[in-house]
Design a protein around this motif. Structure first.
Motif, PDB file in Angstrom:
ATOM      1  N   ARG A 235     -16.728  -1.659  12.373  1.00 58.45           N
ATOM      2  CA  ARG A 235     -17.830  -2.736  12.958  1.00 58.45           C
ATOM      3  C   ARG A 235     -17.545  -4.057  12.113  1.00 58.45           C
ATOM      4  NH1 ARG A 235     -21.443   1.862  11.120  1.00 58.45           N
ATOM      5  NH2 ARG A 235     -22.597   2.460  12.851  1.00 58.45           N
ATOM      6  N   PRO A 236     -18.187  -5.288  12.829  1.00 61.03           N
ATOM      7  CA  PRO A 236     -17.777  -6.641  12.193  1.00 61.03           C
ATOM      8  C   PRO A 236     -18.356  -6.502  10.790  1.00 61.03           C
ATOM      9  CG  PRO A 236     -18.541  -6.455  14.513  1.00 61.03           C
ATOM     10  CD  PRO A 236     -18.683  -5.191  14.121  1.00 61.03           C
ATOM     11  N   LYS A 237     -19.785  -5.949  10.474  1.00 61.70           N
ATOM     12  CA  LYS A 237     -20.368  -5.974   9.308  1.00 61.70           C
ATOM     13  C   LYS A 237     -20.820  -4.392   8.986  1.00 61.70           C
ATOM     14  CE  LYS A 237     -21.258 -10.633   8.963  1.00 61.70           C
ATOM     15  NZ  LYS A 237     -22.485 -11.906   8.880  1.00 61.70           N
ATOM     16  N   PRO A 238     -21.141  -3.826   8.129  1.00 61.69           N
ATOM     17  CA  PRO A 238     -21.984  -2.722   7.795  1.00 61.69           C
ATOM     18  C   PRO A 238     -23.228  -2.844   8.061  1.00 61.69           C
ATOM     19  CG  PRO A 238     -21.259  -3.679   5.480  1.00 61.69           C
ATOM     20  CD  PRO A 238     -20.634  -4.752   6.753  1.00 61.69           C
ATOM     21  N   THR A 239     -23.840  -1.679   8.436  1.00 61.34           N
ATOM     22  CA  THR A 239     -25.304  -1.750   8.700  1.00 61.34           C
ATOM     23  C   THR A 239     -25.957  -1.026   7.563  1.00 61.34           C
ATOM     24  OG1 THR A 239     -25.204   0.310   9.706  1.00 61.34           O
ATOM     25  CG2 THR A 239     -24.947  -1.744  11.198  1.00 61.34           C
ATOM     26  N   THR A 240     -25.261  -0.364   6.747  1.00 61.28           N
ATOM     27  CA  THR A 240     -25.838   0.445   5.419  1.00 61.28           C
ATOM     28  C   THR A 240     -24.610   0.298   4.339  1.00 61.28           C
ATOM     29  OG1 THR A 240     -24.970   2.650   5.858  1.00 61.28           O
ATOM     30  CG2 THR A 240     -26.994   2.098   6.921  1.00 61.28           C
ATOM     31  N   HIS A 241     -25.247   0.026   3.078  1.00 59.42           N
ATOM     32  CA  HIS A 241     -24.341  -0.137   2.079  1.00 59.42           C
ATOM     33  C   HIS A 241     -24.754   0.951   1.042  1.00 59.42           C
ATOM     34  CE1 HIS A 241     -23.584  -4.366   2.970  1.00 59.42           C
ATOM     35  NE2 HIS A 241     -24.666  -4.326   3.557  1.00 59.42           N
ATOM     36  N   ASP A 242     -24.093   2.121   1.354  1.00 58.59           N
ATOM     37  CA  ASP A 242     -24.365   3.301   0.665  1.00 58.59           C
ATOM     38  C   ASP A 242     -24.352   3.569  -0.856  1.00 58.59           C
ATOM     39  OD1 ASP A 242     -24.943   5.227   3.145  1.00 58.59           O
ATOM     40  OD2 ASP A 242     -23.052   4.192   3.568  1.00 58.59           O
ATOM     41  N   LEU A 243     -23.022   3.079  -1.323  1.00 62.00           N
ATOM     42  CA  LEU A 243     -22.574   3.117  -2.745  1.00 62.00           C
ATOM     43  C   LEU A 243     -23.453   2.114  -3.298  1.00 62.00           C
ATOM     44  CD1 LEU A 243     -21.193   3.971  -5.079  1.00 62.00           C
ATOM     45  CD2 LEU A 243     -19.430   2.368  -4.462  1.00 62.00           C
TER      46      LEU A 243
END
Length: 199
Positions: free
Chosen positions: A162-170
């Motif tokens: 993706r161009p940018k993440p939609t979730t920042h899990d860590l």
């Protein structure tokens, strides 16, 4: 180490989300209080005994994995944000053929600010049941694994980004831990380069 690119292994060694979750449940608690880690520069770390220590993050990486290298700036930002809040970061290379000099050079090239560990006997990779690089494992002081999986969802599948993440899990997991909340999604499927555990 012969860490094979997951782009090449996508049709050979896929791990379904269900299989990933099942493998994560096999993880036993890690005794952090007794843990002594020696990084590639020879410095010994006792993460659980650090003042204000809340959690320890082990991120499995490899010098030849393009996905792991892509995430180095993100890992640097996360370490800068959370180290001051009691979260210790370590980058672990599960590489039987790894050389300390090579890892030191790689750390300099990618501006790694966390201690770098060479797991050439793959002891920690086995203990954590690590599957790919990059893959994060977050342990609380009592040894409980609070989170395991991807750093974020930038990579949707092998070779697709993706161009940018939609979730920042860590980041979200660490934020929850510091707030005293249970991690909402304790296991996610990491996308990266397969870790080949030697017999």
């Amino acid at each position: 180490m012969q860490l094979l690119s997951c782009i090449l292994l996508a049709f050979l060694l896929p791990l379904s989300p269900t299989a990933w979750a099942q493998s994560a449940r096999k993880q036993a608690p890690l005794k952090l209080e007794d843990l002594r880690l020696v990084d590639v520069t020879g410095v010994t770390h006792a993460p659980a005994r650090s003042k204000g220590a809340v959690a320890v993050v082990f991120v499995y990486v490899d010098t030849t994995c393009p996905i792991a290298n892509f995430y180095q700036p993100t890992l640097r930002r996360l370490a800068r944000t959370f180290e001051a809040k009691g979260v210790r970061f370590f980058q672990v290379h599960p590489d039987p053929d790894g050389k300390k000099e090579e890892l030191t050079r790689h750390a300099g090239e990618f501006e790694v600010i966390s201690p770098v560990l060479l797991d050439n006997k793959q002891h920690y990779a086995r203990l954590h049941n690590a599957k790919v690089t990059p893959e994060a494992h977050v342990y609380l002081r009592d040894g409980t694994c609070a989170y395991r999986g991807r750093i974020d969802d930038t990579y949707t599948t092998y070779g697709k980004r993706r161009p940018k993440p939609t979730t920042h899990d860590l980041r979200n997991a660490l934020t929850s831990i510091l707030a005293g909340r249970k991690v909402a999604t304790p296991v996610t499927r990491a996308i990266g380069c397969q870790i080949l555990i030697e017999p």
